[in-house]
Design an enzyme around this catalytic site. Structure first.
Site, PDB file in Angstrom:
ATOM      1  N   LEU A  92       0.100   7.205  18.818  1.00 35.45           N
ATOM      2  CA  LEU A  92       0.242   8.079  19.989  1.00 35.45           C
ATOM      3  C   LEU A  92       1.495   8.937  19.842  1.00 35.45           C
ATOM      4  CD1 LEU A  92      -0.762   5.337  22.518  1.00 35.45           C
ATOM      5  CD2 LEU A  92      -1.990   7.511  22.209  1.00 35.45           C
ATOM      6  N   HIS A 108      -1.078  -6.321  17.078  1.00 38.64           N
ATOM      7  CA  HIS A 108      -1.080  -5.982  15.655  1.00 38.64           C
ATOM      8  C   HIS A 108      -1.268  -7.238  14.808  1.00 38.64           C
ATOM      9  CE1 HIS A 108      -0.269  -3.511  12.158  1.00 38.64           C
ATOM     10  NE2 HIS A 108       0.448  -4.515  11.695  1.00 38.64           N
ATOM     11  N   ASP A 140       6.556   2.156  20.900  1.00 39.10           N
ATOM     12  CA  ASP A 140       7.497   3.284  20.905  1.00 39.10           C
ATOM     13  C   ASP A 140       6.896   4.387  20.030  1.00 39.10           C
ATOM     14  OD1 ASP A 140       7.993   2.627  18.279  1.00 39.10           O
ATOM     15  OD2 ASP A 140      10.060   1.951  18.609  1.00 39.10           O
TER      16      ASP A 140
HETATM   17  C1  GAR Z   1      -7.077  -6.521  16.039  1.00 34.91           C
HETATM   18  O1  GAR Z   1      -6.892  -7.449  15.003  1.00 34.91           O
HETATM   19  C2  GAR Z   1      -5.796  -5.739  16.289  1.00 34.91           C
HETATM   20  O2  GAR Z   1      -4.642  -6.498  16.093  1.00 34.91           O
HETATM   21  C3  GAR Z   1      -5.909  -4.659  15.244  1.00 34.91           C
HETATM   22  O3  GAR Z   1      -7.241  -4.269  15.303  1.00 34.91           O
HETATM   23  C4  GAR Z   1      -8.047  -5.424  15.599  1.00 34.91           C
HETATM   24  C5  GAR Z   1      -9.024  -5.050  16.690  1.00 34.91           C
HETATM   25  O4  GAR Z   1     -10.012  -6.019  16.790  1.00 34.91           O
HETATM   26  N1  GAR Z   1      -5.005  -3.586  15.510  1.00 34.91           N
HETATM   27  C6  GAR Z   1      -4.370  -2.931  14.551  1.00 34.91           C
HETATM   28  O5  GAR Z   1      -4.532  -3.129  13.361  1.00 34.91           O
HETATM   29  C7  GAR Z   1      -3.395  -1.872  15.046  1.00 34.91           C
HETATM   30  N2  GAR Z   1      -2.548  -1.423  13.996  1.00 34.91           N
HETATM   31  P1  GAR Z   1     -11.059  -5.998  18.003  1.00 34.91           P
HETATM   32  O6  GAR Z   1     -11.557  -4.555  18.143  1.00 34.91           O
HETATM   33  O7  GAR Z   1     -12.158  -6.916  17.590  1.00 34.91           O
HETATM   34  O8  GAR Z   1     -10.321  -6.463  19.223  1.00 34.91           O
END
Ligand code: GAR
Length: 196
Positions: A92, A108, A140
């Site tokens: 963002l 994350h 952030d």
């Molecule tokens: C999760 O593991 C989340 O931590 C990650 O995407 C996945 C979404 O899973 N996010 C990132 O990698 C952000 N950098 P979901 O759609 O099944 O909840």
């Protein structure tokens, strides 16, 4: 009651866990709406729980700021106390972050500051890490750099595939997300204090 708008890009398994938690009348938070940057599969969970959904794709905008402005106006309609990025795979812009900081949190799949970015699980495996985990942090203007509010670690089993490891991390993330939002809602965790 803490009101939330959730943003997703993918399957939405964490969103589903949160919607299920919010279904319990004793849980101190509610999801007002779910937004996405694409026609994400996970929007189906929102529809099943009768939540408003919106999709704002960056493709049609001249700049990231313009896209984020329209995303913000879709969020503003709901006046949430908190924005939750649950697998939202876009960075963002500062204009958006400044508007809501510190009331945007991100999930994350690594122990930040290790393995930021879009391929955290793959990067942990490629680095031969012995452990990984999940982090919830305040968003952030950097990429996965904001103040950490919760972390949980797990050992990486030998020979595990990227897909299987990510699924195991998601099992941890779901509980962590539900607990962290409960702590924010009950004022046990004060985002303003963590961010100062
Ligand atoms: C999760 O593991 C989340 O931590 C990650 O995407 C996945 C979404 O899973 N996010 C990132 O990698 C952000 N950098 P979901 O759609 O099944 O909840």
């Amino acid at each position: 009651m803490l009101s939330i708008v959730v943003l997703i890009s993918g399957t939405g398994s964490n969103l589903k866990a949160l919607l299920e938690a919010c279904d319990n009348p004793l849980y101190p938070a509610k999801v007002l709406a779910v937004g996405a940057d694409r026609a994400a599969e996970g929007l189906e969970h929102a529809e099943l729980f009768d939540k408003t959904t919106f999709v704002v794709q960056p493709g049609g905008f001249a700049s990231k700021d313009e896209w984020a402005e329209v995303l913000a106006s879709n969020i503003e309609i709901h006046q949430p106390d908190l924005i939750v990025l649950a697998g939202f795979m876009r960075v963002l812009p500062k204009s958006f972050v400044d508007r809501y900081y510190p009331r945007i949190i991100n999930l994350h799949p690594s122990l930040l500051p290790k393995f930021p970015g879009a391929h955290a699980v793959r990067d942990a495996l490629a680095a031969g890490a012995g452990e990984t985990g999940s982090t919830i942090h305040i968003v952030d203007a950097g990429v996965d750099t904001g103040p950490v509010i919760s972390q949980q670690s797990m050992a990486i089993p030998a020979g595990i595939s990227e897909h299987e490891l990510h699924e195991r991390i998601k099992e941890i993330e779901k509980q962590q997300l539900v607990k962290t939002i409960e702590a924010i809602a009950s004022d046990e965790l004060k985002l303003e204090e963590v961010s100062s």
